[in-house]
Design a protein around this motif. Structure first.
Motif, short mmCIF file in Angstrom:
data_model
loop_
_atom_site.label_atom_id
_atom_site.label_comp_id
_atom_site.label_asym_id
_atom_site.label_seq_id
_atom_site.Cartn_x
_atom_site.Cartn_y
_atom_site.Cartn_z
N ILE A 130 -3.93 -16.82 1.37
CA ILE A 130 -5.19 -16.37 1.97
C ILE A 130 -5.03 -16.19 3.47
O ILE A 130 -5.52 -15.20 4.05
CB ILE A 130 -6.33 -17.36 1.65
N GLY A 131 -4.35 -17.11 4.13
CA GLY A 131 -4.13 -16.96 5.57
C GLY A 131 -3.35 -15.71 5.90
O GLY A 131 -3.67 -14.99 6.85
N VAL A 132 -2.32 -15.43 5.11
CA VAL A 132 -1.54 -14.22 5.32
C VAL A 132 -2.41 -12.98 5.09
O VAL A 132 -2.34 -12.00 5.85
CB VAL A 132 -0.31 -14.21 4.39
N ALA A 133 -3.27 -13.03 4.06
CA ALA A 133 -4.17 -11.90 3.81
C ALA A 133 -5.11 -11.68 4.99
O ALA A 133 -5.33 -10.55 5.44
CB ALA A 133 -4.96 -12.14 2.52
N ILE A 189 0.45 -2.79 3.03
CA ILE A 189 0.57 -4.20 2.66
C ILE A 189 1.95 -4.42 2.04
O ILE A 189 2.30 -3.76 1.05
CB ILE A 189 -0.52 -4.63 1.66
N PRO A 190 2.75 -5.36 2.56
CA PRO A 190 4.11 -5.57 2.04
C PRO A 190 4.12 -6.39 0.75
O PRO A 190 4.57 -7.53 0.71
CB PRO A 190 4.79 -6.32 3.20
N VAL A 228 -8.78 -3.04 -0.14
CA VAL A 228 -7.43 -3.52 -0.41
C VAL A 228 -6.63 -2.52 -1.23
O VAL A 228 -5.46 -2.26 -0.94
CB VAL A 228 -7.49 -4.89 -1.12
N ILE A 229 -7.24 -1.95 -2.26
CA ILE A 229 -6.52 -0.98 -3.09
C ILE A 229 -6.07 0.20 -2.24
O ILE A 229 -4.94 0.68 -2.36
CB ILE A 229 -7.40 -0.52 -4.27
N ALA A 230 -6.94 0.65 -1.34
CA ALA A 230 -6.57 1.76 -0.46
C ALA A 230 -5.43 1.36 0.47
O ALA A 230 -4.50 2.15 0.71
CB ALA A 230 -7.79 2.21 0.35
N ALA A 231 -5.46 0.15 1.01
CA ALA A 231 -4.41 -0.30 1.93
C ALA A 231 -3.07 -0.42 1.22
O ALA A 231 -2.03 -0.03 1.77
CB ALA A 231 -4.80 -1.65 2.54
N ILE A 232 -3.07 -0.96 0.00
CA ILE A 232 -1.81 -1.05 -0.76
C ILE A 232 -1.30 0.34 -1.10
O ILE A 232 -0.09 0.62 -0.98
CB ILE A 232 -2.01 -1.88 -2.04
N ALA A 261 9.25 -11.64 6.93
CA ALA A 261 9.03 -10.88 5.70
C ALA A 261 7.68 -10.17 5.65
O ALA A 261 7.54 -9.15 4.98
CB ALA A 261 9.17 -11.79 4.48
N ILE A 262 6.68 -10.71 6.35
CA ILE A 262 5.33 -10.16 6.26
C ILE A 262 4.96 -9.34 7.49
O ILE A 262 4.11 -8.47 7.44
CB ILE A 262 4.30 -11.30 6.04
N GLY A 263 5.59 -9.63 8.63
CA GLY A 263 5.29 -8.86 9.83
C GLY A 263 4.21 -9.46 10.70
O GLY A 263 3.53 -8.74 11.44
#
Length: 336
Positions: free
Chosen positions: A170-173, A300-301, A291-295, A201-203
């Motif tokens: 959740i924090g990473v999100a 989103i990695p 979120v779907i649009a961002a992926i 790995a996440i940026g």
């Protein structure tokens, strides 16, 4: 069908259960992926405040449509994700278009049995087409939506200085969507391993290790001004209380975590800073679409967010291992 049932704290087992029957207005799904999150680990450990046992966990779900009403537009075989927050549609929150905090909300895998099973029947409104997302990506939409919702609740804008406490999923999100909103993001955690993974790995490059000197460290890094926005994603009452000290004058504190205990804060400090204290609960369909649009855009990695995968039937043996090795686990996904 097979289902993984948490009979009581620390007791998971694979059970045979009847196939669900689809009612009109529902969609029958074949579950293909189940993301595991802090809520599931808390259920396993007996620390979830809104739950009774036994329970089939699982609310981060990806599946394929088996059967739906003709008018739904959902065709057999289509890949979908689920909004697991089932509102009543009538209460004050629902009337204000805030179904995520419905007074009678039922959350799959918490208040009612969830998706750690082979088949599931759910209301059509809960089913969200995943477009071109893979099954793994579709299983990540829910927890990323919780982060996106928190960022929206904080009214995050470009130029804000944001601190995210907790470098778990959740924090990473939260960090990813705060960064996407244009904020400068610092992430803090007690685990150096998690901070290194967030960086490499996440940026999320700016990480701070939480120790006994954390308040002094953050004060030094910000010339004593601290942060416009602080997001707590720790699930730890003591950390939540500590976070009040990290909010700048005129800033906002967004509590994404939920704990069983009461938490307290110093009222003079709260008023002196004219701080906003904001609860962020669950997510809405708007957040899922974000979120779907961002992926889909590749923002989103997801390949590096998924750190573990295993067959659903292995969940009883894998849960203790995952909890014991939290530093290396960002997102584990059970596969059917």
């Amino acid at each position: 069908m097979k289902a993984v049932v948490c009979e009581r704290p620390f007791a998971l087992d694979v059970r045979d259960r009847p196939l669900p029957e689809r009612a009109p207005g529902e969609v029958l799904l074949r579950i293909r992926r189940i993301g595991l999150c802090g809520t599931d680990y808390h259920i396993f450990a007996g620390n979830q405040p809104f739950l009774s046992y036994p329970r089939v966990m699982g609310h981060e779900l990806a599946g394929e449509v088996v059967e739906a009403d003709m008018a739904s537009g959902l065709v057999p075989g289509a890949v979908v994700t689920l909004n697991p927050y089932l509102p009543c549609g009538e209460c004050i929150a629902c009337r204000k278009d805030k179904p995520n905090c419905c007074t009678s909300i039922r959350v799959l895998g918490v208040h009612v049995d969830g998706g750690m099973c082979e088949y599931l029947a759910v209301p059509q409104a809960a089913v969200i087409p995943a477009g071109t997302l893979s099954l793994d990506q579709a299983a990540m939409v829910e927890f990323l939506s919780v982060g996106a919702h928190a960022v929206r609740r904080g009214e995050t804008t470009a130029g804000d200085h944001a601190l995210v406490v907790g470098a778990g999923p959740i924090g990473v999100a939260v960090a990813l969507f705060a960064k996407a909103a244009g904020a400068g993001v610092t992430i803090a955690d007690t685990s150096r391993q998690r901070l290194d993974y967030a960086r490499d790995a996440i940026g999320i490059p700016d990480g701070v290790l939480v120790d006994d000197t954390i308040e002094a460290t953050l004060a030094e890094r910000t010339d004593g001004e601290f942060y416009d926005l602080v997001f707590d994603a720790t699930g730890n009452a003591r950390a939540m209380e500590k976070g009040f000290a990290f909010v700048a004058h005129g800033g906002s504190y967004v509590l994404v975590s939920v704990v069983k205990q009461d938490i307290s804060f110093a009222d003079p400090e709260f008023h002196k800073r004219e701080m906003r204290l904001i609860g962020s609960r669950n997510a809405t369909a708007e957040d899922f679409r974000t979120v779907i649009a961002a992926i889909t855009r590749g923002d989103i990695p997801t390949d590096t967010i998924k750190t573990h995968a295993f067959p659903m039937a292995e969940a009883p043996s894998r849960f203790p291992e995952l909890i014991a090795d939290q530093g290396s686990v960002l997102k584990a996904i059970a596969i059917l």
